[in-house]
Design a protein around this motif. Sequence first.
Motif, PDB file in Angstrom:
ATOM      1  N   GLY A  76       1.039  -1.037  -0.153  1.00 33.46           N
ATOM      2  CA  GLY A  76      -0.164   0.333  -0.048  1.00 33.46           C
ATOM      3  C   GLY A  76       0.858   1.057  -0.356  1.00 33.46           C
ATOM      4  N   ASN A  77       1.722   1.396   1.262  1.00 30.08           N
ATOM      5  CA  ASN A  77       2.701   2.284   0.978  1.00 30.08           C
ATOM      6  C   ASN A  77       3.486   2.520  -0.109  1.00 30.08           C
ATOM      7  OD1 ASN A  77       3.230   4.820   2.733  1.00 30.08           O
ATOM      8  ND2 ASN A  77       4.979   4.118   2.717  1.00 30.08           N
ATOM      9  N   ARG A  78       4.129   1.381  -1.331  1.00 27.76           N
ATOM     10  CA  ARG A  78       4.377   1.428  -2.391  1.00 27.76           C
ATOM     11  C   ARG A  78       3.785   1.961  -3.142  1.00 27.76           C
ATOM     12  NH1 ARG A  78       5.837  -4.313  -1.637  1.00 27.76           N
ATOM     13  NH2 ARG A  78       5.079  -4.717  -3.391  1.00 27.76           N
ATOM     14  N   GLN A  79       2.796   1.839  -3.591  1.00 30.79           N
ATOM     15  CA  GLN A  79       1.888   2.214  -4.259  1.00 30.79           C
ATOM     16  C   GLN A  79       1.262   4.202  -4.132  1.00 30.79           C
ATOM     17  OE1 GLN A  79       0.502   1.190  -6.625  1.00 30.79           O
ATOM     18  NE2 GLN A  79      -1.291   2.851  -7.201  1.00 30.79           N
ATOM     19  N   ALA A  80       1.262   4.260  -2.861  1.00 32.20           N
ATOM     20  CA  ALA A  80       1.238   5.582  -2.630  1.00 32.20           C
ATOM     21  C   ALA A  80       2.528   6.731  -2.620  1.00 32.20           C
ATOM     22  CB  ALA A  80       0.872   5.601  -1.065  1.00 32.20           C
ATOM     23  N   LEU A  81       4.195   5.788  -2.408  1.00 34.71           N
ATOM     24  CA  LEU A  81       4.512   6.246  -2.885  1.00 34.71           C
ATOM     25  C   LEU A  81       4.563   7.203  -4.104  1.00 34.71           C
ATOM     26  CD1 LEU A  81       7.381   5.115  -0.868  1.00 34.71           C
ATOM     27  CD2 LEU A  81       6.126   7.233  -0.122  1.00 34.71           C
ATOM     28  N   GLN A  82       4.455   5.948  -5.448  1.00 36.42           N
ATOM     29  CA  GLN A  82       4.624   6.159  -6.364  1.00 36.42           C
ATOM     30  C   GLN A  82       3.245   7.505  -7.300  1.00 36.42           C
ATOM     31  OE1 GLN A  82       3.918   2.664  -8.715  1.00 36.42           O
ATOM     32  NE2 GLN A  82       4.643   2.645 -10.635  1.00 36.42           N
ATOM     33  N   GLU A  83       2.048   7.035  -6.375  1.00 40.78           N
ATOM     34  CA  GLU A  83       1.775   8.273  -7.103  1.00 40.78           C
ATOM     35  C   GLU A  83       2.047   9.070  -6.673  1.00 40.78           C
ATOM     36  OE1 GLU A  83      -2.401   5.147  -6.300  1.00 40.78           O
ATOM     37  OE2 GLU A  83      -1.967   7.000  -5.420  1.00 40.78           O
ATOM     38  N   ALA A  84       2.781   9.436  -5.026  1.00 35.72           N
ATOM     39  CA  ALA A  84       2.570  11.317  -5.037  1.00 35.72           C
ATOM     40  C   ALA A  84       3.783  11.193  -5.403  1.00 35.72           C
ATOM     41  CB  ALA A  84       3.460  10.939  -3.374  1.00 35.72           C
ATOM     42  N   ILE A  85       5.258  10.694  -6.105  1.00 35.74           N
ATOM     43  CA  ILE A  85       6.142  10.723  -6.611  1.00 35.74           C
ATOM     44  C   ILE A  85       5.722  11.480  -8.433  1.00 35.74           C
ATOM     45  CG2 ILE A  85       7.657  10.082  -8.312  1.00 35.74           C
ATOM     46  CD1 ILE A  85       8.669   8.679  -5.922  1.00 35.74           C
ATOM     47  N   ALA A  86       4.664  10.435  -8.441  1.00 34.34           N
ATOM     48  CA  ALA A  86       3.638  11.059 -10.361  1.00 34.34           C
ATOM     49  C   ALA A  86       3.392  12.763  -9.858  1.00 34.34           C
ATOM     50  CB  ALA A  86       3.349  10.130 -10.479  1.00 34.34           C
ATOM     51  N   LEU A  87       2.578  12.785  -8.859  1.00 33.90           N
ATOM     52  CA  LEU A  87       1.516  14.172  -9.025  1.00 33.90           C
ATOM     53  C   LEU A  87       2.476  14.806  -8.565  1.00 33.90           C
ATOM     54  CD1 LEU A  87      -0.586  15.059  -8.521  1.00 33.90           C
ATOM     55  CD2 LEU A  87      -0.165  15.281  -6.228  1.00 33.90           C
ATOM     56  N   MET A  88       3.713  14.700  -7.960  1.00 33.04           N
ATOM     57  CA  MET A  88       4.946  15.973  -8.640  1.00 33.04           C
ATOM     58  C   MET A  88       5.363  16.414  -9.423  1.00 33.04           C
ATOM     59  SD  MET A  88       4.732  17.254  -4.743  1.00 33.04           S
ATOM     60  CE  MET A  88       5.775  18.190  -4.410  1.00 33.04           C
ATOM     61  N   GLY A  92       5.525  20.026 -11.415  1.00 29.11           N
ATOM     62  CA  GLY A  92       6.702  20.341 -11.560  1.00 29.11           C
ATOM     63  C   GLY A  92       6.999  21.105 -10.494  1.00 29.11           C
ATOM     64  N   LEU A  93       6.601  20.743  -9.034  1.00 28.17           N
ATOM     65  CA  LEU A  93       7.023  20.615  -7.755  1.00 28.17           C
ATOM     66  C   LEU A  93       8.608  20.346  -7.561  1.00 28.17           C
ATOM     67  CD1 LEU A  93       3.420  21.177  -6.783  1.00 28.17           C
ATOM     68  CD2 LEU A  93       5.587  22.693  -7.694  1.00 28.17           C
ATOM     69  N   THR A  94       8.978  20.153  -6.294  1.00 28.96           N
ATOM     70  CA  THR A  94      10.283  19.484  -6.184  1.00 28.96           C
ATOM     71  C   THR A  94      10.105  19.433  -4.772  1.00 28.96           C
ATOM     72  OG1 THR A  94      12.068  21.803  -5.626  1.00 28.96           O
ATOM     73  CG2 THR A  94      11.725  19.830  -7.615  1.00 28.96           C
ATOM     74  N   GLU A  95       8.574  19.928  -3.708  1.00 28.70           N
ATOM     75  CA  GLU A  95       8.582  20.010  -2.727  1.00 28.70           C
ATOM     76  C   GLU A  95       7.144  20.005  -2.244  1.00 28.70           C
ATOM     77  OE1 GLU A  95      12.045  22.339   0.215  1.00 28.70           O
ATOM     78  OE2 GLU A  95      10.163  23.152   0.238  1.00 28.70           O
ATOM     79  N   PHE A  96       6.831  18.598  -0.511  1.00 30.95           N
ATOM     80  CA  PHE A  96       5.798  18.331  -0.344  1.00 30.95           C
ATOM     81  C   PHE A  96       5.557  19.535   0.659  1.00 30.95           C
ATOM     82  CE2 PHE A  96       6.426  13.983  -2.291  1.00 30.95           C
ATOM     83  CZ  PHE A  96       5.978  14.495  -3.029  1.00 30.95           C
ATOM     84  N   GLU A  97       4.313  19.880   0.409  1.00 32.52           N
ATOM     85  CA  GLU A  97       4.123  21.003   1.625  1.00 32.52           C
ATOM     86  C   GLU A  97       4.110  20.634   2.951  1.00 32.52           C
ATOM     87  OE1 GLU A  97       0.884  23.656  -0.108  1.00 32.52           O
ATOM     88  OE2 GLU A  97       0.093  24.298   1.969  1.00 32.52           O
ATOM     89  N   SER A  98       3.455  19.183   2.949  1.00 32.63           N
ATOM     90  CA  SER A  98       3.632  18.470   4.365  1.00 32.63           C
ATOM     91  C   SER A  98       3.034  17.523   4.039  1.00 32.63           C
ATOM     92  CB  SER A  98       1.906  19.120   4.886  1.00 32.63           C
ATOM     93  OG  SER A  98       1.658  18.151   6.426  1.00 32.63           O
ATOM     94  N   TRP A  99       4.126  16.265   4.394  1.00 37.31           N
ATOM     95  CA  TRP A  99       4.461  14.712   5.058  1.00 37.31           C
ATOM     96  C   TRP A  99       4.192  14.309   5.280  1.00 37.31           C
ATOM     97  CZ3 TRP A  99       5.012  11.918   0.489  1.00 37.31           C
ATOM     98  CH2 TRP A  99       5.762  10.265   0.708  1.00 37.31           C
ATOM     99  N   LYS A 100       3.071  13.903   5.438  1.00 39.24           N
ATOM    100  CA  LYS A 100       2.762  12.860   6.955  1.00 39.24           C
ATOM    101  C   LYS A 100       3.560  11.131   6.530  1.00 39.24           C
ATOM    102  CE  LYS A 100      -0.862  10.499   9.449  1.00 39.24           C
ATOM    103  NZ  LYS A 100      -2.172  10.178   8.765  1.00 39.24           N
ATOM    104  N   ASP A 101       4.991  10.795   7.645  1.00 38.24           N
ATOM    105  CA  ASP A 101       5.076   9.816   7.254  1.00 38.24           C
ATOM    106  C   ASP A 101       4.848   8.598   8.287  1.00 38.24           C
ATOM    107  OD1 ASP A 101       5.899   9.365   9.650  1.00 38.24           O
ATOM    108  OD2 ASP A 101       7.773  10.321   9.891  1.00 38.24           O
ATOM    109  N   SER A 102       5.158   7.446   8.016  1.00 41.70           N
ATOM    110  CA  SER A 102       5.015   6.388   8.138  1.00 41.70           C
ATOM    111  C   SER A 102       5.013   5.856   9.723  1.00 41.70           C
ATOM    112  CB  SER A 102       5.997   4.998   7.761  1.00 41.70           C
ATOM    113  OG  SER A 102       5.507   5.070   6.217  1.00 41.70           O
ATOM    114  N   ASP A 103       5.406   6.581  10.302  1.00 44.70           N
ATOM    115  CA  ASP A 103       5.261   6.736  11.946  1.00 44.70           C
ATOM    116  C   ASP A 103       4.472   8.068  11.937  1.00 44.70           C
ATOM    117  OD1 ASP A 103       7.217   4.424  12.614  1.00 44.70           O
ATOM    118  OD2 ASP A 103       8.810   5.904  11.890  1.00 44.70           O
ATOM    119  N   ASN A 104       3.603   8.258  11.212  1.00 45.41           N
ATOM    120  CA  ASN A 104       2.711   9.321  11.589  1.00 45.41           C
ATOM    121  C   ASN A 104       2.651  10.661  12.006  1.00 45.41           C
ATOM    122  OD1 ASN A 104       0.404   7.253  10.732  1.00 45.41           O
ATOM    123  ND2 ASN A 104      -0.239   6.359  12.515  1.00 45.41           N
TER     124      ASN A 104
END
Lengths: 156, 151
Positions: A76-88, A92-104
Amino acid sequence: MKNYIDKSTREIYAYESDGSQDAFIKEGLVPISDEDLAAMIAPTTEQLLSQLSAARKEQERQGVTINGIRYAGDPGNRQALQEAIALMDDAGLTEFESWKDSDNIFHANHPLADVRDAYRAIGARRSQLIAAEGEYAAQIIAGILTDLTETEVVWP
Amino acid sequence: MIYAQHFSAEEFRDWADDMSPRLVTMLDVLRFKLGSPIAVSGSEYALGRNLGRGKMSEHNIDEWGEVLAVDCFISGVYSRQQAEAVAHEAEQIGFTGIGVYSDTRNNQGQEQVMFHLGVRPNELMGSPATWGRISGKYTSLMAAVQSLKAG
């Protein structure tokens, strides 16, 4: 303990070796040695392979840590990472405004480069884990590996 | 040891009386089908082993009560194609445990592919447990076969 087996049901019974429970020993039970008991309850090849696969997936789930932030490696997280990277990338962005990591835990202005590195590292680790699982599986099939304790199985 | 046309008791060394009759017969048939001598590996682990109960190696006489496998070299078999043909023939005959080791030396010290041939009772004829070893690492039988030089 003294071990007995009910040969009709293959059920195992254990009683105190000091004889204090002898009165409860069912009629028809046959005594078996500790060695025989160990052999009888030893996991089958299929069970060992299943345990090995589960252990590998658990290792995978732990994921990787990049710059102090953990990225879980479950599907599930592998898929989420892939989607997040594709979206960015699309945006054309290089930073996520806010990132929630795997430890919340939330991180502001999180670099896309770290997420990309994590995704690649998870893939590389998964590849190593699958290779290790393959080697251990072959040992199980060969009859060389018969338990999956930490001394017998070391993950990369 | 039971009678075999192509094997003598001496070839199974101290384990001759503990050899599975089924294994010896199937080795004899394999020898007949291949038309090539089969040499039991000189390794002390090639025949029986005392590993205690619960260890499922086909060599483990403590578990099975008899020696269910031999590690052996087949005369003239060195290449990928030859090894694959031997593995195929062993499966057709009904061996139920087949291992291919591409990292071994024969009894003359030359590099040669070694075969583990076993008759474990917990697998069915035609559907053997198979595995391989390359440079000390366990892998699939086909990977070990593929690691050999082409003929």
